[in-house]
Design a protein around this motif. Structure first.
Motif, short mmCIF file in Angstrom:
data_model
loop_
_atom_site.label_atom_id
_atom_site.label_comp_id
_atom_site.label_asym_id
_atom_site.label_seq_id
_atom_site.Cartn_x
_atom_site.Cartn_y
_atom_site.Cartn_z
N GLY A 227 5.47 16.88 0.64
CA GLY A 227 5.70 16.83 -0.80
C GLY A 227 6.22 15.51 -1.30
O GLY A 227 6.31 15.31 -2.52
N LEU A 228 6.57 14.58 -0.39
CA LEU A 228 6.97 13.25 -0.83
C LEU A 228 5.78 12.57 -1.52
O LEU A 228 4.67 12.54 -0.97
N VAL A 229 6.01 12.03 -2.71
CA VAL A 229 4.99 11.28 -3.44
C VAL A 229 5.56 9.90 -3.76
O VAL A 229 6.63 9.79 -4.35
N VAL A 230 4.88 8.86 -3.33
CA VAL A 230 5.28 7.49 -3.65
C VAL A 230 4.23 6.90 -4.58
O VAL A 230 3.03 6.91 -4.27
N VAL A 231 4.71 6.41 -5.74
CA VAL A 231 3.83 5.84 -6.76
C VAL A 231 4.20 4.37 -6.93
O VAL A 231 5.38 4.03 -7.04
N ALA A 232 3.20 3.50 -6.96
CA ALA A 232 3.44 2.07 -7.15
C ALA A 232 2.86 1.61 -8.48
O ALA A 232 1.72 1.95 -8.82
N GLU A 233 3.64 0.83 -9.22
CA GLU A 233 3.11 0.21 -10.43
C GLU A 233 2.08 -0.87 -10.10
O GLU A 233 1.19 -1.15 -10.90
N SER B 283 0.85 -1.19 0.00
CA SER B 283 0.00 0.00 0.00
C SER B 283 0.88 1.24 0.00
O SER B 283 1.78 1.35 0.84
N THR B 284 0.65 2.16 -0.93
CA THR B 284 1.42 3.40 -0.93
C THR B 284 1.11 4.23 0.32
O THR B 284 2.01 4.89 0.85
N ASN B 285 -0.13 4.18 0.79
CA ASN B 285 -0.44 4.93 2.01
C ASN B 285 0.36 4.40 3.20
O ASN B 285 0.91 5.17 3.99
N ALA B 286 0.43 3.08 3.33
CA ALA B 286 1.19 2.50 4.44
C ALA B 286 2.65 2.90 4.35
O ALA B 286 3.29 3.20 5.38
N GLU B 287 3.21 2.92 3.14
CA GLU B 287 4.61 3.30 2.97
C GLU B 287 4.82 4.76 3.36
O GLU B 287 5.79 5.09 4.06
N VAL B 288 3.94 5.64 2.93
CA VAL B 288 4.13 7.07 3.22
C VAL B 288 3.84 7.37 4.69
O VAL B 288 4.46 8.25 5.28
N VAL B 289 2.92 6.65 5.31
CA VAL B 289 2.70 6.80 6.74
C VAL B 289 3.99 6.49 7.50
O VAL B 289 4.40 7.24 8.40
N ALA B 290 4.65 5.40 7.14
CA ALA B 290 5.91 5.04 7.80
C ALA B 290 6.98 6.09 7.55
O ALA B 290 7.75 6.45 8.45
N ARG B 291 7.04 6.61 6.33
CA ARG B 291 8.03 7.63 6.01
C ARG B 291 7.73 8.93 6.76
O ARG B 291 8.66 9.66 7.17
N ALA B 292 6.46 9.25 6.94
CA ALA B 292 6.09 10.45 7.69
C ALA B 292 6.57 10.35 9.13
O ALA B 292 7.12 11.30 9.70
N ARG B 293 6.39 9.19 9.73
CA ARG B 293 6.82 8.99 11.12
C ARG B 293 8.33 9.02 11.25
O ARG B 293 8.86 9.33 12.32
N ALA B 294 9.03 8.72 10.14
CA ALA B 294 10.49 8.75 10.15
C ALA B 294 11.04 10.14 9.82
O ALA B 294 12.26 10.31 9.74
#
Length: 268
Positions: free
Chosen positions: A50-56, A34-45
């Motif tokens: 402005g970080l955008v994570v896109v998954a194919e 999940s891109t949301n799960a990835e960005v949630v973890a990155r936010a906490r770190a």
């Protein structure tokens, strides 16, 4: 049918000019749960706004109320954006509506007959083409918001998750370029987000007017399904300043928030 599904242009997306999409940094990955799960973890770190994570491809994408769905690789735009808004948290419920409005605006600019179903589904005609999930995250640097978007781009009819869905390739363009489309979406979203951030109460009222004009739910008779099995039936009369849908029913006007509803369906 077999359809050509090119990969996203990582060079283009990784080098977006600041004057095109300011304050945005795009990372493309082949597969995530999940891109949301990835960005949630990155936010906490401590990742910046402005970080955008896109998954194919996503293997366990989540929508509202933890609904899970999956699309074939390279057939959709699946991305999440990290925001650290300075706007008062009381106005944060507008973020999913703002995102839906921005996606709708970008699709209309490409000629699609798009509209927003309250609170944040984007439709073409009566069929859903995009869904949005916004999560608030507590981080060491203060609260953040993660905005996830899933837009059906190259799905064929037999690949749609539900019969009431559609995709861009089924509604117009023969083979939409997902990379160019993502740039358009991010640019439109950033413009709307920056205006909302800077505009205060006046900016909020402008967003309310723009969103209401794009919202195809308004003016229709609807059935609002609530947790626990209860339902509210009436005319979708307006959107209030808090982003809630105001339903004119048997007991008068009742505002309902996005977090308080399971489904909003039109009544035939």
């Amino acid at each position: 049918m077999s359809r050509d599904r090119p990969s996203l242009d990582r060079a283009l997306l990784g080098a977006l000019a600041p004057d095109r999409v300011p304050g945005v940094s795009v990372e493309v990955v082949d597969e995530l749960t999940s891109t949301n799960a990835e960005v949630v973890a990155r936010a906490r770190a401590g990742a910046p706004e402005g970080l955008v994570v896109v998954a194919e491809h996503q293997t366990a994408a989540r929508g509202r109320l933890d609904r899970v769905w999956e699309t074939p690789p390279r057939s959709a735009l699946l991305f999440s954006v990290l925001l650290r808004p300075t706007a008062p948290t009381r106005s944060w419920p507008w973020l999913p509506l703002l995102t839906g409005y921005a996606v709708d605006k970008a699709l209309k600019a490409r000629g699609y007959d798009a509209g927003v179903k309250w609170p944040n589904d984007v439709l073409i005609g009566e069929r859903k083409v995009a869904g949005i999930l916004v999560e608030r995250v507590e981080t060491p640097d203060g609260p953040a918001a993660v905005v996830g978007v899933g837009l059906n781009v190259l799905l064929d009819a037999d690949e749609l998750p539900v019969p009431t869905a559609t995709s861009l390739v089924l509604e117009g363009e023969e083979t939409p370029d997902r990379s160019d489309l993502l740039v358009d979406l991010l640019s439109t979203f950033r413009e709307a987000y920056d205006a909302w951030q800077a505009g205060g109460d006046l900016g909020g009222m402008r967003l309310l007017e723009s969103y209401s004009a794009a919202c195809v739910t308004l003016g229709r008779d609807v059935r609002v399904e609530l947790p626990g099995g209860d339902a509210l039936v009436g005319r979708a009369a307006s959107i209030d300043p808090g982003g809630r849908l105001v339903v004119d029913g048997p007991d008068g006007e009742t505002p309902v928030g996005a977090g308080d509803v399971v489904h909003v369906r039109p009544v035939a």
